[in-house]
Design an enzyme around this catalytic site. Structure first.
Site, PDB file in Angstrom:
ATOM      1  N   GLY A 155      56.259  38.372  36.919  1.00 57.97           N
ATOM      2  CA  GLY A 155      55.912  38.038  35.538  1.00 57.97           C
ATOM      3  C   GLY A 155      56.103  39.277  34.687  1.00 57.97           C
ATOM      4  O   GLY A 155      57.037  40.057  34.908  1.00 57.97           O
ATOM      5  N   ILE A 157      54.236  42.086  34.425  1.00 57.25           N
ATOM      6  CA  ILE A 157      54.052  43.361  35.142  1.00 57.25           C
ATOM      7  C   ILE A 157      55.113  43.511  36.235  1.00 57.25           C
ATOM      8  O   ILE A 157      55.702  44.588  36.398  1.00 57.25           O
ATOM      9  CB  ILE A 157      52.621  43.455  35.721  1.00 57.25           C
ATOM     10  N   ARG A 177      57.017  30.682  41.633  1.00 63.87           N
ATOM     11  CA  ARG A 177      57.214  29.234  41.791  1.00 63.87           C
ATOM     12  C   ARG A 177      58.473  28.791  41.044  1.00 63.87           C
ATOM     13  O   ARG A 177      59.094  27.797  41.388  1.00 63.87           O
ATOM     14  CB  ARG A 177      55.994  28.473  41.259  1.00 63.87           C
ATOM     15  N   ILE A 234      48.311  45.268  43.059  1.00 59.82           N
ATOM     16  CA  ILE A 234      47.645  45.506  41.771  1.00 59.82           C
ATOM     17  C   ILE A 234      47.188  44.166  41.169  1.00 59.82           C
ATOM     18  O   ILE A 234      46.768  44.114  40.017  1.00 59.82           O
ATOM     19  CB  ILE A 234      48.531  46.263  40.749  1.00 59.82           C
ATOM     20  N   ARG A 236      44.882  40.986  42.447  1.00 64.26           N
ATOM     21  CA  ARG A 236      43.433  40.879  42.625  1.00 64.26           C
ATOM     22  C   ARG A 236      43.147  41.038  44.109  1.00 64.26           C
ATOM     23  O   ARG A 236      43.959  40.644  44.954  1.00 64.26           O
ATOM     24  CB  ARG A 236      42.908  39.524  42.149  1.00 64.26           C
ATOM     25  N   GLU A 265      34.300  43.997  44.303  1.00 66.08           N
ATOM     26  CA  GLU A 265      34.295  45.326  43.672  1.00 66.08           C
ATOM     27  C   GLU A 265      32.929  45.600  43.048  1.00 66.08           C
ATOM     28  O   GLU A 265      32.290  44.662  42.576  1.00 66.08           O
ATOM     29  CB  GLU A 265      35.385  45.375  42.587  1.00 66.08           C
ATOM     30  N   HIS A 284      40.373  50.190  40.806  1.00 65.11           N
ATOM     31  CA  HIS A 284      40.794  49.215  39.796  1.00 65.11           C
ATOM     32  C   HIS A 284      41.074  49.883  38.440  1.00 65.11           C
ATOM     33  O   HIS A 284      40.376  49.617  37.448  1.00 65.11           O
ATOM     34  CB  HIS A 284      39.746  48.098  39.649  1.00 65.11           C
ATOM     35  N   ILE A 285      42.109  50.728  38.431  1.00 62.11           N
ATOM     36  CA  ILE A 285      42.440  51.467  37.199  1.00 62.11           C
ATOM     37  C   ILE A 285      43.829  51.099  36.671  1.00 62.11           C
ATOM     38  O   ILE A 285      44.448  51.876  35.925  1.00 62.11           O
ATOM     39  CB  ILE A 285      42.339  52.997  37.414  1.00 62.11           C
ATOM     40  N   GLY A 286      44.322  49.921  37.069  1.00 63.06           N
ATOM     41  CA  GLY A 286      45.693  49.524  36.698  1.00 63.06           C
ATOM     42  C   GLY A 286      46.024  49.700  35.227  1.00 63.06           C
ATOM     43  O   GLY A 286      47.059  50.262  34.871  1.00 63.06           O
TER      44      GLY A 286
END
Ligand code: NAP
Length: 318
Positions: A155, A157, A177, A234, A236, A265, A284-286
């Protein structure tokens, strides 16, 4: 005055945009999410909520807030939100797509390079005084240049990540998909999930968490990957069966894993991943650059103002 609840301490200059026309309540404890009881209490007369991915937007919350018109989630992912329940309660949900794409792709790229070249293990060895000198295979990792990279979830990212591969002469595979509009320009090939796993030297998970993608990366999936391959997540944490990933890394089924996200988390030092060789773990610092976080906050605030002033949301979900 309409009431807006903000469930984390966000940039006060951005909050100030709201204070002129609205009553604003901000949870000001840094680091800690608003406790559920406080969240339910504080939002029961709210017209808008600026939520975090740690806040569960579910039937209980929605039926407890009859005035609620909009929930603006400070994330592009919205797996913390029951969209059907929001529809039933006629509450608009918004997220923060696009503004975080490049920042998150950069972090994913960082994870890939760090994992491939054993950067954290090498840094740790030196910092702890364990560097005894140069030797031919000391901390020798694997090249990224010229390798096959598989993207699960091509997508926004995923495509931004793929664009960064241009300088690495990579063979790019992806699994979605449906065909990605960006894929042709990127020279990326749509393949089955199994082919993605078996052909790739690096597998990136950048899909949303849904019923379909939950626990997609299990022992069977890791078993199909090359034993020289690295897994990067990155998306979930719940895309992964964590026991299976720990086992796959521990026993050499795959060469390494680099993760920004975890099923529950935050994780602590007692988590089974901590201390495993070839594991790179980030909290979790994406999307965590200051500019991007400010852009995300501004987008949330603008979405809320649009809806409460009778306009259309800028980035609605669903
Ligand atoms: P996006 O533009 O909506 O892209 C999602 C991609 O996943 C689409 O190409 C979609 O293609 C694919 N996809 C969806 N369901 C799938 C399935 N069942 N099997 C295979 N592919 C599937 O979203 P994005 O902005 O790139 O963000 C992606 C995710 O990254 C978010 O949902 C969020 O969970 C995560 N994220 C994490 C961080 C962080 O801080 N670590 C930051 C930002 C985002 P099809 O519809 O064709 O399948």
């Amino acid at each position: 005055m309409k009431k807006i609840v903000i469930t984390r301490n966000i940039n006060p200059d951005i909050v100030d945009k709201l204070r002129k026309d609205f009553e604003v309540s901000v949870w000001e404890e840094d680091q800690k999410p608003m406790p559920r009881e406080k969240f339910l209490e504080e939002t029961k007369d709210a017209h808008a909520v600026l939520s975090m991915l740690s806040d569960k937007v579910d039937e209980e919350f929605l039926s407890n807030a009859p005035e609620l018109k909009v929930v603006a989630n400070l994330a592009v992912g919205f797996d913390n939100i029951d969209l059907d329940a929001a529809r039933r309660h006629e509450v608009v949900i918004t997220n923060t797509p696009d503004v975080l794409t490049e920042t998150t792709a950069e972090l994913a790229f960082t994870l890939m390079l760090v994992s491939a070249r054993k950067v954290l293990a090498a840094n740790k060895e030196l910092m702890e005084g364990g560097w005894s000198g140069w030797s031919p295979y000391h901390m020798a990792g694997t090249d990224v240049f010229g390798k096959t990279v598989g993207i699960f979830g091509m997508g926004s990212i995923g495509a931004a990540f793929a664009r960064r591969l241009a300088g690495f002469r990579s063979n790019i595979l992806y699994h979605n998909r449906s065909e990605s509009g960006a894929a042709d320009d990127l020279g990326a090939k749509l393949v089955s999930f199994d082919e993605l796993l078996s052909e790739s030297d690096f597998v990136l998970c950048a899909a949303p968490l849904t019923e379909e993608t939950k626990h997609k990366f299990d022992a069977e999936a890791f078993g199909k990957m090359k034993d020289t391959a690295h897994f990067i997540n990155i998306g979930r944490g719940a895309h992964v069966v964590e026991d299976d990933l720990a086992e796959a890394v521990r026993t050499g089924v795959i060469a390494g894993a680099a993760l920004d996200v975890f099923e529950n988390e935050p994780i602590g030092a007692d988590h089974q991943f901590v201390g495993l060789d070839n594991m790179t773990l980030l909290p979790h610092i994406g999307s965590a650059s200051v500019a991007t976080r400010n852009n995300m906050m501004n987008l949330c605030v603008n979405n809320i103002m649009e809806v409460l002033n009778g306009g259309r949301p800028i980035t609605p979900v669903g």
